[in-house]
Design an enzyme around this catalytic site. Structure first.
Site, PDB file in Angstrom:
ATOM      1  N   ARG A   1       0.866  -1.175   0.000  1.00 45.05           N
ATOM      2  CA  ARG A   1       0.000   0.000   0.000  1.00 45.05           C
ATOM      3  C   ARG A   1       0.906   1.229   0.000  1.00 45.05           C
ATOM      4  NH1 ARG A   1      -2.061  -3.687   3.808  1.00 45.05           N
ATOM      5  NH2 ARG A   1      -4.187  -4.401   3.350  1.00 45.05           N
TER       6      ARG A   1
ATOM      7  N   HIS B   1      -3.100   2.699  -5.364  1.00 49.51           N
ATOM      8  CA  HIS B   1      -3.624   1.378  -5.000  1.00 49.51           C
ATOM      9  C   HIS B   1      -3.782   0.479  -6.220  1.00 49.51           C
ATOM     10  CE1 HIS B   1      -4.791  -0.650  -1.341  1.00 49.51           C
ATOM     11  NE2 HIS B   1      -5.821  -1.203  -1.948  1.00 49.51           N
TER      12      HIS B   1
ATOM     13  N   LYS C   1      -2.034  -2.622   7.711  1.00 49.40           N
ATOM     14  CA  LYS C   1      -3.459  -2.485   7.990  1.00 49.40           C
ATOM     15  C   LYS C   1      -3.880  -3.512   9.042  1.00 49.40           C
ATOM     16  CE  LYS C   1      -7.843  -1.879   5.560  1.00 49.40           C
ATOM     17  NZ  LYS C   1      -8.508  -1.891   4.233  1.00 49.40           N
TER      18      LYS C   1
ATOM     19  N   ARG D   1      -1.072  -2.059  -6.464  1.00 51.88           N
ATOM     20  CA  ARG D   1      -1.276  -3.223  -5.581  1.00 51.88           C
ATOM     21  C   ARG D   1      -2.247  -4.214  -6.220  1.00 51.88           C
ATOM     22  NH1 ARG D   1      -1.236  -5.031  -0.068  1.00 51.88           N
ATOM     23  NH2 ARG D   1      -3.305  -5.550   0.734  1.00 51.88           N
TER      24      ARG D   1
END
Length: 319
Positions: A138, A268, A163, A271
């Site tokens: 991230r 993002h 996260k 990812r």
């Protein structure tokens, strides 16, 4: 005489930091708490309860048409407020109209598109974007890397406090070893020479600054990507923080537009592309789940839908 009660925001902030939640979580929770208060005409949450929470969540689904994940985020914020801050769990809130806005498939780039964006970026954003695509990081995780998190021998990156406040390891791409080593070497030389940027310590997580008083000035704890601007905390302490996430996000959006990528590409997206490329090349979905740090396999499985006919490397019996 009893002291004045702290402001609600200060109470929320104190509990969040005692529980070691991230700054982004702090901002998100306070956003929804404030939204809840404004929705009920500035009524204090202590004077409200399950009926008002039910009304707010239902309004979000019916009138704001929010996604199910957004409605859940709002609920989590209010559950935290009542349970952790007030010490009075919210309890049963009754039947809430659930948000049914379907979850959209993530935007994914081709390998060529990803490399065109990366090659258009200037350093250090080029290296940060390469890590997001090559390691599945991230943007927050990439910006918060420290020198000690890179293991060139094992070709592994350790992601600290990702996260959900979890640590994990992921791939360090072979093609990034030399540029990362050169980058670390440039930091080491400047650190040894005590350049002006190293006159102040780096910001440290939680209570580690007290536990390891010398760590904030050691080479191992230096940010891999430092902010060019010093930051000052509420106590007036000056320290160096990592590169600001919004700066990288702007650079990536600008690069995507400049090279003619018409998809809504963001940090993002790299990812997402990392995950789909691994599945496309026949890698096991549980391995991809571990590399991404997903707690639930169902979160990873959404990438199989992105692949369409490829469907994670599975071929139809008809060929």
């Amino acid at each position: 005489m009893q002291g004045k009660q702290p402001r609600l925001r200060d109470q929320v902030r104190a509990v969040i930091r005692v529980n070691h939640y991230s700054i982004r979580t702090e901002k998100t929770y306070w956003y929804w708490i404030r939204y809840f208060i404004r929705f009920h005409q500035m009524k204090h949450p202590r004077d409200m309860g399950p009926p008002e929470v039910n009304e707010f969540l239902t309004w979000l689904a019916v009138h704001r048409n929010v996604a199910a994940a957004t409605q859940a985020q709002a609920l989590n914020s209010l559950v935290f407020l009542y349970d952790k801050v007030f010490g009075t769990p919210l309890g049963e809130i009754g039947d809430v109209v659930r948000a049914k806005k379907p979850r959209k498939l993530p935007v994914v780039l081709t390998h060529d598109e990803a490399m065109r964006i990366i090659n258009h970026l200037s350093e250090p954003d080029k290296l940060i974007a390469s890590l997001m695509y090559g390691s599945g990081l991230r943007v927050t995780e990439a910006c918060r890397l420290r020198i000690k998190d890179l293991d060139f021998q094992q070709q592994v990156i350790t992601v600290r406090d990702g996260k959900g406040a979890k640590d994990r390891t992921t791939l360090l791409p072979a093609t990034l070893i030399e540029p990362l080593q050169n980058h670390v070497e440039s930091i080491r030389k400047a650190w040894q020479q005590r350049s002006e940027e190293f006159l102040h310590p780096v910001s440290m997580p939680f209570a580690l600054a007290r536990k390891y008083p010398g760590a904030s000035r050691s080479l191992a704890w230096q940010w891999l990507f430092s902010s060019p601007v010093l930051c000052t905390d509420n106590l007036g302490n000056v320290s160096r923080h990592h590169r600001h996430i919004s700066s990288v996000q702007r650079s990536v959006r600008g690069a995507a537009k400049a090279v003619g990528i018409h998809k809504p590409a963001s940090c993002h997206t790299f990812r997402h592309t990392f995950a789909t490329e691994l599945l496309k090349r026949g890698n096991d979905i549980r391995t991809v789940q571990d590399l991404l740090g997903h707690a639930d396999l169902r979160t990873t499985q959404i990438y199989t839908h992105v692949l369409g006919q490829g469907f994670a490397g599975v071929r139809s019996p008809l060929g």
